[in-house]
Structure formats: structure tokens, C-alpha cells
Design a protein around this motif. Structure first.
Motif, mmCIF file in Angstrom:
data_model
loop_
_atom_site.group_PDB
_atom_site.id
_atom_site.type_symbol
_atom_site.label_atom_id
_atom_site.label_comp_id
_atom_site.label_asym_id
_atom_site.label_seq_id
_atom_site.Cartn_x
_atom_site.Cartn_y
_atom_site.Cartn_z
ATOM 1 N N PRO A 1 0.803 -1.234 0.000
ATOM 2 C CA PRO A 1 0.000 0.000 0.000
ATOM 3 C C PRO A 1 0.829 1.274 0.000
ATOM 4 O O PRO A 1 0.416 2.286 -0.568
ATOM 5 C CB PRO A 1 -0.833 -0.139 1.290
ATOM 6 C CG PRO A 1 -0.960 -1.612 1.493
ATOM 7 C CD PRO A 1 0.345 -2.183 1.038
ATOM 8 N N LEU A 2 2.021 1.246 0.623
ATOM 9 C CA LEU A 2 2.877 2.427 0.599
ATOM 10 C C LEU A 2 3.397 2.700 -0.805
ATOM 11 O O LEU A 2 3.514 3.858 -1.222
ATOM 12 C CB LEU A 2 4.040 2.243 1.575
ATOM 13 C CG LEU A 2 3.675 2.170 3.067
ATOM 14 C CD1 LEU A 2 4.901 1.861 3.900
ATOM 15 C CD2 LEU A 2 3.039 3.475 3.522
ATOM 16 N N LEU A 3 3.722 1.644 -1.546
ATOM 17 C CA LEU A 3 4.164 1.823 -2.930
ATOM 18 C C LEU A 3 3.017 2.320 -3.801
ATOM 19 O O LEU A 3 3.216 3.149 -4.704
ATOM 20 C CB LEU A 3 4.724 0.509 -3.476
ATOM 21 C CG LEU A 3 5.995 -0.025 -2.789
ATOM 22 C CD1 LEU A 3 6.379 -1.376 -3.355
ATOM 23 C CD2 LEU A 3 7.149 0.962 -2.954
ATOM 24 N N LEU A 4 1.813 1.827 -3.532
ATOM 25 C CA LEU A 4 0.644 2.307 -4.275
ATOM 26 C C LEU A 4 0.381 3.777 -3.970
ATOM 27 O O LEU A 4 0.091 4.567 -4.876
ATOM 28 C CB LEU A 4 -0.584 1.459 -3.927
ATOM 29 C CG LEU A 4 -0.589 0.019 -4.447
ATOM 30 C CD1 LEU A 4 -1.716 -0.776 -3.809
ATOM 31 C CD2 LEU A 4 -0.733 0.005 -5.965
ATOM 32 N N ALA A 5 0.501 4.144 -2.701
ATOM 33 C CA ALA A 5 0.286 5.543 -2.331
ATOM 34 C C ALA A 5 1.333 6.460 -2.947
ATOM 35 O O ALA A 5 1.075 7.633 -3.213
ATOM 36 C CB ALA A 5 0.290 5.683 -0.810
#
Length: 580
Positions: A553-557
Motif C-alpha cells: 500500500p505504501l508503494l501504491l500511495a
């Protein structure tokens, strides 16, 4: 011979045992029949006191035991081995090894170990087989031989594969934005038609970025297609090439490459600070080269042979911005001025503030820094005379300050703020004598900051202590100390790769955000880079699909799923990330 002498000679046959059973009998007889003390009986027959007590105990438990028995012989025949003897001989006549024979017998329903086969063949008079060529060996599983690295053999046809180095592709957007191959050509890095300079450096950089046991295990990764694709080759080069390539690089290439690299990364929003931490690091050398000097190794608290590396760490950007591994002792004191000139040439102005310890330079060099308008903060060595002078200062001359924004136990030290003069330095210097910092002796700070508050200066130097952790990050995670590696890289090449890898990790940290801006490289590697992936090459793009992970999710954000950039050395195919 007289009868007495003859009888004495015969008696010696009983009193001087010739085997273990006879020795045990005589020792027990001396103890139980002659009444000899345990220690004397043990000494007479060569037993230790403890082992003789055990022997006496065992005899008391079984006093009916018999002595002087003929040792029982084992079986005189081996039915299974005898039954397979003719078959083993026939297989050896087919030029099969003991392992091939054992495997063949197992396939036929019989079990005979390679060791047993070897004993049987030796009894039959067969010698060991000479070393055979691969084509002389029987069909079976063999090691897979990797192709020769050649950029002309790079296969970008549509296909899919899995790679253990999936996380490396997270660095490709930043690396693709750098005119990497053009920078290397301008700097003069060598290359060939088979392995151009860009492919060679990307191969080394990939191994540096991936935080396993560095190049020691490079041969276990030569068949990974993802690692080769990152470098732009059909396969990753062998370790012999990697070693040889680092020796072909002209030392004059490194400063040019370093300047161009950081200038380009500044355009990619790599932060640039104004305060820098400077330190030396000794890379141990384990050899007998007389040209290698001895330097102090802090983690071992001793002097030993090694290569002295000078490292500069940007305190605000948390990135190594300069390094030099070609220092000799006579050049050590002037390294700080060399960096100042490098920074002026790169940015157009000198660095604003330099923080370092007392052994980095001399008072004369401090005077030169002051003349260039560069502020500095350093330690002063505590001589016995200075310590006596400090002890004589009355308590009323000291005052207490409170350190803010510093996470430490001792936040209210006492200080003595004075102006002093030193030989070789023109003008006044400010000396802060600090106690109650958790040290037995006072700390002496020297600076040409004549007006800043003592709390700010002490707090800044306390933050400088973190440079030790950052250097350790570079030394440990990027394997700067691995001179005993299977890939023997030149130290200045290894240092350049460390600086490049450190800056790429900082770019990744800045893009991810969420507190990772100050995280160590090992932390970033564990959360994001150490990931397998499925790579799919199509006619127009390269798709990297990551499996589900807690930090996706951090990479997506951060927008990694929106990346769609062409990779110049991969036929400008566009890179896309997919998160499962």
C-alpha cells in the motif's frame, strides 16, 4: 644365562602387559591381591586416577568376567556384496564411476553405497577412474552452464519468468531518468561491444543495491533473468569479469563520474543540504602488501593495515555525497579542503558548515577553512594540561544549558564558553567545555561560530554522532568492508558504487515518504526491495508483478502503479508495476 636371570625375564612377560586386556588384568590384580593403593596402581600401569576408579567399579559390578579371550571375528563373508560383485565389475568395465554404479544398482532394485562399491572394486584390482570430460559421462543431471554475457544476445521477445530480484526494478524509474551511458562515456569508463560500460556498471550496481552477501554469491545468481534484465544483458557477467573490469577503470574517471552523477540526481529532486558530516573509515586489508599503510580501525580499537576512505555525509539529505579511497597519510589532513573545492566546483559555492572530529585535520587547515568562509565544528583533544586548567575553574564560572530536539538522556549539561587562540590559526576561536554529558571527562568543542547559542552548537554536534551509524550503514549493508569477497573489486570502484547505491536508496525513500526519508537502507531493503516478482515482457512493455506484501500500500500511495516510463537500454520498452 643363569636360572635367576631367565626366571626374571619370564616374569617380565607377566608384569609388563603388551595389550589392553593384559594391562587391565595386572592393574586390578595389583589393587585387589597385592593391596596396592588406587593411585599407585593407576600410576604403575598408565591409568589416570579417575579412569582407574571407573575400572575398579566395573569389576566390582561383574567380578566373574573373563580375561584373555580371543577377540571375536566378524563375518567372513558379505552375502549382498558377493552377490553383486560380478555386476559391479561389469558396470566398471563400462567406464562408470562408483556413484554411477551405485545409482544404477539402486535403479535395478539393489542398494550398495558408493563407499562399498569402491571397496569392492579395490579388492578386484581396479584403479580410480581418471577425470572424464562431460561428453564422456553417462546421461544424467548436470550443472547448467550460463551463456557468455553479451548485450547483442539480449532477448526482449515476449515471454514471462520469475525473479528473486524483483525489488531492483523499483530503482529503474530513477535510473532511467539519468543519462547513465552518456555520463559513463564522458567520464571515460571502459567498455566493449559485448559488455558496454553501462551494462558493466549496472551489473555491479545491481549487486550493490541488493543487500545479500554482496558479490560473494554472484555465481548463484548468474541464471536469474531479472538480474540480467536490470543490467541490460542476456546474463549477468561472471565474477572474473567483474573483478577485471574494476581494474581497467582509470582512477581519474571516478571524480568525473561522481560529479556528473550527483548533478543529475539533483535535477531528480535528490535533496541537497548545507551542513555536512565528515569522517575517515579504514577498510581493513588482510594481506602482506608493503604499500598498504596502517590506520586506526575504530570498531576494533587498534591500528592495522587498511585502505583509508574519506566519506562526506549530507546531514539534511541523509545521503553520502562525496568519497575518496585514494588517500595516503600525507594527504589525510588536506582531505577536508579537497572536498570544499569539489563542492565549490559542483555547486558554485563552498559548503556552509562542516562537522568532524579532532583527528580529521590540523589547526592550519582550520584556519584555511575559516578564510574560505566555511563554518566548522570539531573536537579538541584533551591534554593533561588542559584538564588541569579546567579543574581549576571555579564552579561559579560554569552555567547550565538545556538541549532541545535532541533525544538523549543528558539534556542539561554544564558549559564553559570562552574565546581562545591556537598556533597556526589567525584570530579567535570559540571553545565550549561541556560536562554532564555522560562522559567521565569534559568534552571540548572548537568552532568559528562566534555568535550562535551554545545549545544549538552542542545539539548539532550530538546529531553528528549519527554519522557513525550512517557510515556503518554504508559499510555493513553496502558491504564496503568485504575485501575478502570472491569478487575482488578495486576499493575506489567499490566506494563509487556505494555512493551511487546510497543515493538511489534516498530517492526511493523520498518517493515512498511516510517517515522513510530518514530510514536506513537496510530498513528500505527489508520492506520494499527484498521481493520476488513475475516479469512479463510484451512487444511494448515490461510488466513487473509483485505478490501481496504488507508494504505494497505504501508503494501504491507513492504512485508506483502509475509509472509508465521507457527504459533506454531495454529497447525503450515501457516499465509498469502491478501489485497483486
Amino acid at each position: 644365562m643363569s636360572l635367576a636371570k631367565k626366571l626374571t625375564s619370564l616374569a617380565d612377560c607377566f608384569l609388563q602387559p603388551v595389550n589392553a586386556t593384559h594391562r587391565r588384568y595386572e592393574a586390578l590384580r595389583a589393587y585387589f591381591v597385592e593391596g596396592l593403593p588406587s593411585a599407585q596402581a593407576a600410576a604403575r600401569f598408565g591409568y589416570s586416577p579417575g579412569s582407574f576408579r571407573v575400572l575398579v567399579h566395573e569389576f566390582r559390578q561383574d567380578p566373574e568376567r573373563a580375561f584373555f579371550l580371543t577377540p571375536a571375528k566378524g563375518p567372513q563373508t558379505a552375502p549382498k556384496k558377493d552377490r553383486l560383485r560380478d555386476r559391479v565389475v561389469a558396470l566398471r568395465k563400462q567406464n562408470l564411476s562408483i556413484y554411477d554404479i551405485s545409482r544404477t544398482l539402486r535403479d535395478e532394485g539393489d542398494s550398495l553405497s558408493p563407499a562399498a562399491v569402491s571397496v569392492l572394486l579395490q579388492a578386484e584390482g581396479f584403479a580410480r577412474l581418471p577425470r572424464r570430460l562431460d561428453e564422456e559421462r553417462p546421461p544424467g543431471s548436470r550443472p547448467t552452464t550460463a551463456d557468455v554475457a553479451d548485450v547483442r544476445q539480449l532477448d526482449l521477445s515476449p515471454r514471462s519468468f520469475r525473479t528473486q530480484f524483483g525489488g531492483l526494478f523499483l530503482f529503474l524509474p530513477s535510473l532511467a531518468a539519468v543519462p547513465f551511458d552518456r555520463i559513463l562515456r564522458r567520464a571515460g569508463f571502459p567498455g566493449s561491444e559485448m559488455i558496454p560500460a553501462g551494462c558493466a556498471l549496472r551489473s555491479l550496481l545491481a549487486l550493490k543495491l541488493f543487500g545479500t552477501a554482496r558479490h560473494t554469491h554472484v555465481m548463484s545468481s548468474v541464471l536469474d533473468e531479472g538480474l540480467a534484465l536490470f543490467a541490460g544483458l542476456n546474463v549477468i557477467p561472471k565474477r572474473s569479469f567483474l573483478t577485471e573490469y574494476s581494474c581497467r577503470i582509470d582512477p581519474a574517471c571516478y571524480p568525473k563520474m561522481l560529479r556528473s552523477w550527483f548533478d543529475t540526481l539533483t535535477d531528480l529532486q535528490l535533496p541537497r543540504g548545507s551542513s555536512f558530516d565528515l569522517d575517515f573509515h579504514t577498510i581493513p586489508f588482510h594481506g602482506d602488501d608493503a604499500l598498504v599503510e596502517k590506520h586506526y580501525v575504530s570498531k576494533r580499537s587498534r591500528r592495522q593495515k587498511g585502505i583509508l576512505a574519506f566519506l562526506v555525509h549530507d546531514a539534511q539529505a541523509h545521503v553520502f555525497c562525496y568519497g575518496d579511497a585514494d588517500l595516503r597519510k600525507q594527504d589525510q589532513e588536506g582531505a577536508v579542503l579537497v572536498f570544499a573545492r569539489f563542492w565549490k566546483q559542483r555547486t558554485g559555492h563552498y559548503p556552509e558548515e562542516l562537522i568532524f572530529d579532532s583527528r580529521l585535520t590540523t589547526y592550519a587547515r582550520l584556519n584555511a577553512l575559516n578564510g574560505l568562509g566555511i563554518h566548522f565544528l570539531t573536537l579538541r583533544r584533551r591534554s593533561p594540561k588542559i584538564l588541569r586548567e579546567i579543574a581549576a575553574v571555579p564552579a561559579s564560572a560554569w552555567r547550565q544549558v538545556e538541549l532541545k530536539n535532541v533525544t538523549r538522556l543528558y539534556r542539561t549539561p554544564r558549559i564553559l564558553d570562552r574565546r581562545i587562540t591556537l598556533p597556526g590559526y589567525d584570530g579567535p576561536l570559540r571553545q565550549l567545555t561541556i560536562t554532564d554529558l555522560g562522559h567521565e571527562e569534559p568534552t571540548l568543542l572548537l568552532t568559528n561560530h562566534l555568535t550562535q547559542s551554545p545549545a544549538r552548537l552542542i545539539g548539532r554536534y550530538a546529531q553528528r554522532m549519527l554519522i557513525e551509524n550512517q557510515i556503518e550503514d554504508g559499510v555493513d549493508f553496502f558491504h564496503l568492508d568485504a575485501l575478502s569477497s570472491a569478487v575482488a573489486l578495486k576499493v575506489n570502484c567499490d566506494l563509487l558504487l556505494t555512493l551511487m547505491a546510497s543515493s538511489l536508496y534516498r530517492l526511493l525513500a523520498g518517493r515512498v515518504g511516510h517517515g522513510y526519508e530518514t530510514a536506513k537502507s537496510r530498513h528500505l531493503f527489508r520492506d520494499f526491495v527484498d521481493a520476488t516478482a513475475a516479469v512479463t515482457i510484451t512487444a511494448a512493455e515490461i510488466q513487473v508483478r509483485f505478490q501481496r506484501r504488507a508494504h505494497n500500500p505504501l508503494l501504491l500511495a507513492a504512485g508506483f502503479d502509475q509509472i509508465d516510463v521507457p527504459i533506454p537500454w531495454l529497447d525503450k520498452k515501457r516499465l509498469r508495476f502491478v501489485f497483486g
